[in-house]
Enzyme design. Structure first.
Site, short mmCIF file in Angstrom:
data_model
loop_
_atom_site.label_atom_id
_atom_site.label_comp_id
_atom_site.label_asym_id
_atom_site.label_seq_id
_atom_site.Cartn_x
_atom_site.Cartn_y
_atom_site.Cartn_z
N GLU A 246 0.89 -1.18 0.00
CA GLU A 246 0.00 0.00 0.00
C GLU A 246 0.92 1.21 0.00
O GLU A 246 1.66 1.43 0.96
CB GLU A 246 -0.89 0.04 1.25
CG GLU A 246 -1.52 -1.28 1.66
CD GLU A 246 -2.41 -1.86 0.61
OE1 GLU A 246 -2.94 -1.11 -0.22
OE2 GLU A 246 -2.58 -3.10 0.59
N CYS A 280 -2.14 9.23 2.73
CA CYS A 280 -1.89 8.69 1.38
C CYS A 280 -2.97 9.15 0.42
O CYS A 280 -2.72 9.33 -0.77
CB CYS A 280 -1.86 7.17 1.45
SG CYS A 280 -3.30 6.45 2.23
P1 NAD Z 1 8.33 4.70 4.48
O1 NAD Z 1 8.24 4.05 3.16
O2 NAD Z 1 9.47 5.63 4.72
O3 NAD Z 1 8.42 3.61 5.65
C1 NAD Z 1 7.42 2.63 5.84
C2 NAD Z 1 8.01 1.43 6.56
O4 NAD Z 1 8.96 0.76 5.71
C3 NAD Z 1 8.78 1.79 7.82
O5 NAD Z 1 8.49 0.83 8.80
C4 NAD Z 1 10.24 1.72 7.38
O6 NAD Z 1 11.14 1.44 8.41
C5 NAD Z 1 10.19 0.58 6.39
N1 NAD Z 1 11.26 0.61 5.37
C6 NAD Z 1 11.87 1.70 4.85
N2 NAD Z 1 12.74 1.33 3.88
C7 NAD Z 1 12.67 -0.03 3.81
C8 NAD Z 1 13.30 -1.01 2.97
N3 NAD Z 1 14.19 -0.67 2.03
N4 NAD Z 1 12.96 -2.31 3.13
C9 NAD Z 1 12.04 -2.67 4.05
N5 NAD Z 1 11.42 -1.79 4.87
C10 NAD Z 1 11.73 -0.48 4.74
O7 NAD Z 1 6.92 5.43 4.70
P2 NAD Z 1 6.53 6.55 5.79
O8 NAD Z 1 7.25 7.81 5.45
O9 NAD Z 1 6.64 6.00 7.15
O10 NAD Z 1 4.97 6.73 5.49
C11 NAD Z 1 4.44 7.69 4.62
C12 NAD Z 1 4.15 7.06 3.28
O11 NAD Z 1 3.20 6.03 3.42
C13 NAD Z 1 3.52 8.04 2.29
O12 NAD Z 1 4.10 7.83 1.03
C14 NAD Z 1 2.06 7.63 2.27
O13 NAD Z 1 1.37 7.98 1.10
C15 NAD Z 1 2.16 6.17 2.46
N6 NAD Z 1 0.91 5.61 2.98
C16 NAD Z 1 0.16 4.79 2.19
C17 NAD Z 1 -1.08 4.32 2.66
C18 NAD Z 1 -1.96 3.40 1.85
O14 NAD Z 1 -2.85 2.78 2.43
N7 NAD Z 1 -1.80 3.30 0.55
C19 NAD Z 1 -1.51 4.70 3.92
C20 NAD Z 1 -0.69 5.53 4.69
C21 NAD Z 1 0.51 5.98 4.22
#
Ligand code: NAD
Length: 485
Positions: A246, A280
């Site tokens: 997501e 998001c």
């Molecule tokens: P992020 O991608 O920075 O991090 C999300 C998670 O992934 C964290 O737990 C992080 O530690 C982990 N992570 C980071 N790099 C990784 C890697 N290379 N491999 C494995 N895990 C890794 O996201 P964020 O900044 O915490 O959240 C905001 C983002 O989330 C925005 O882009 C937003 O649009 C999106 N979002 C999407 C939805 C949806 O339902 N589609 C809902 C809420 C937020």
């Protein structure tokens, strides 16, 4: 100034036993809120593997009952969890309270969804006996949480995964471990052991190690498109792992003919600025019929001018808190300047009253004249406005993005909405509704860079279990009727 999260792995000489630490800070004040070592990957995974057979063998009714007890534990801890969310990610308290309600409501929704999407079916045929369709859990699933909904969004994967018979390793966002830990303890107090639902703090490094581990059967991820792509790439040679992604959006709201400009402006402001634009589904681009431009923009600007932004516990309550950290506020300020210096015309400037803290005002900028608008998700309170002449142009502009999460049409006729619905490339397509606040009794996900066709919400049940087809007869019965000597 403190960023809201730090991974301190390089403080001084590193001895064999010293471990990286996660430290989380309050965006509104810079104060430290949580500190702890990152998880031990091999220990976490082997604990989960040992726990899985026992959990999967529990009757479904037991797993459902334990999920309901979890909801009760959250209810008991509601104030503590909401306060932690408000402090740790800067959400106004009223909004953090609403997030806790979503956590509680997820349980009954998931129980209904499991029964409806993954129930047993029996197909009887006189010739072949019974053909049964049942679902099995994948095994050990890693849930990676984002910071913006640090309880509700990981929970939206965890609850359906547990009900389906998986065990879960929950790695919260490194920017929100405190809220993640409270959530995890509610599961454990409900009787879902700390091996069945494990709290595993860490950052991207731990995330990568967990999803690549041979003992892990899948990853349920909510976060940014860049991370989702990195996960997809890392697991490209592992078709055996379930990958549900997501991701973000560059969502459009189309403003067409309507006499109800005040209501329309409220939907636009809510869509663009709720959660300080850190959703998001937030509207990033407002596509306006040229003939309505002046009337719509003055209404939207007047309402945005009234938005209170402040600290989560302020009185009167703010509409928006700070963004997650100073790095995010710096990036958004730079993005706004970039838009301005490349042809954008500011309608309402992005104001940061205190450079040492990540509070930002709502901002609106007309980018119609920009030649190449960057197709990126600006995860904060910046709304771009684009004027168009006709409805086809509005639809083309809606789809002028690699993302495909949410799109709303405000105003317009039923025929125009039908055309919009048929042509807008997004997983959530609304009419006279905000882009935000999707129903979790419906599928929730996007296409393009927004997801990999595994929507969460009600449809999370689908990726938490796989269907098994079984031809079944009580006694063997010969089937070969022809071709024997
Ligand atoms: P992020 O991608 O920075 O991090 C999300 C998670 O992934 C964290 O737990 C992080 O530690 C982990 N992570 C980071 N790099 C990784 C890697 N290379 N491999 C494995 N895990 C890794 O996201 P964020 O900044 O915490 O959240 C905001 C983002 O989330 C925005 O882009 C937003 O649009 C999106 N979002 C999407 C939805 C949806 O339902 N589609 C809902 C809420 C937020």
């Amino acid at each position: 100034a403190a960023s809201s999260a730090t991974i301190a792995s390089d403080r001084g000489p590193v001895s064999e036993s010293s471990k990286a630490e996660i430290i989380s800070y309050e965006p509104a004040t810079g104060a430290e809120i949580w500190r702890g070592p990152v998880c031990e990957i091999d220990d976490v995974v082997s604990r989960a593997r040992r726990a899985w057979p026992g959990w999967a063998a529990q009757p479904l009714s037991t797993r459902m009952e334990l999920a309901r007890r979890f909801a009760n534990e959250v209810r008991k801890d509601a104030d503590k969890l909401a306060t932690s969310i408000a402090r740790e990610v800067g959400k106004p308290l009223w909004e953090a309270n609403a997030e806790v309600e979503q956590v509680i409501n997820k349980v009954e929704v998931s129980i209904r969804a499991y029964a409806e999407r993954t129930s047993q079916r029996k197909l009887d045929s006189a010739l072949q006996g019974t053909m049964a369709v049942r679902h099995k859990p994948h095994g050990v699933l890693v849930v990676l949480g984002p910071y913006n909904y640090p309880a509700h969004l990981p929970n939206a994967h965890i609850v359906p995964a547990l009900i389906a018979g998986n065990v879960v390793i929950f790695k919260p966002s490194e920017k929100a471990p405190a809220s993640g830990e409270i959530l995890a303890r509610c599961f454990n107090r409900a009787g879902i052991s700390a091996a069945v639902m494990q709290f595993a703090p860490g950052g991207p490094t731990e995330g990568q190690a967990l999803i690549s581990h041979d003992g892990v059967d899948g990853v349920l991820f909510t976060g940014s498109a860049n991370t989702g792509i990195a996960i997809n790439r890392r697991l490209a040679t592992r078709p055996d792992k379930m990958v549900a992604l997501e991701m973000g959006g560059n969502n459009a709201m189309v403003m067409w003919d309507t006499p109800k400009l005040t209501d329309a402006a409220a939907l636009i402001v809510q869509s663009a600025f709720a959660t300080t634009g850190q959703r998001c589904t937030a509207a990033r681009r407002l596509i306006v019929k040229n003939s309505m431009y002046d009337a719509v923009i003055s209404e939207v600007k007047a309402l945005a001018d009234r938005v209170i932004f402040g600290a989560p516990f302020d009185e009167p309550a703010p509409f928006m808190g700070p963004v997650i950290d100073n790095a995010a506020a710096d990036g958004l300020s730079e993005s706004f300047l970039y838009l301005m210096s490349n042809g954008g015309k500011a309608i309402k400037h992005l104001v940061r009253p205190d450079e040492s803290l990540p509070f930002l005002s709502p901002a609106i900028i007309d980018t119609t004249a920009m030649k190449d608008r960057p197709d990126v998700e600006l995860f904060g309170p910046i709304l771009q406005v684009i004027r168009v002449e006709d409805f086809d142009e509005a639809i083309a502009e809606t789809n002028n993005t690699r993302f495909g999460l949410a799109a709303s049409l405000i105003g317009g006729t039923p025929q125009e909405y039908n055309k919009f619905w048929a042509n807008a490339r997004a997983g959530l397509v609304n009419w006279n509704r905000a882009t935000v606040n999707p129903s979790h009794a419906a599928p929730m996900g996007g296409i393009g860079l927004s997801g990999n066709h595994r929507p969460t919400g009600y449809y999370a049940a689908d990726y938490c279990a796989y269907p098994v087809a079984s031809g079944e007869m009580e006694q063997p019965r010969a089937m070969i009727g022809v071709g024997l000597k």
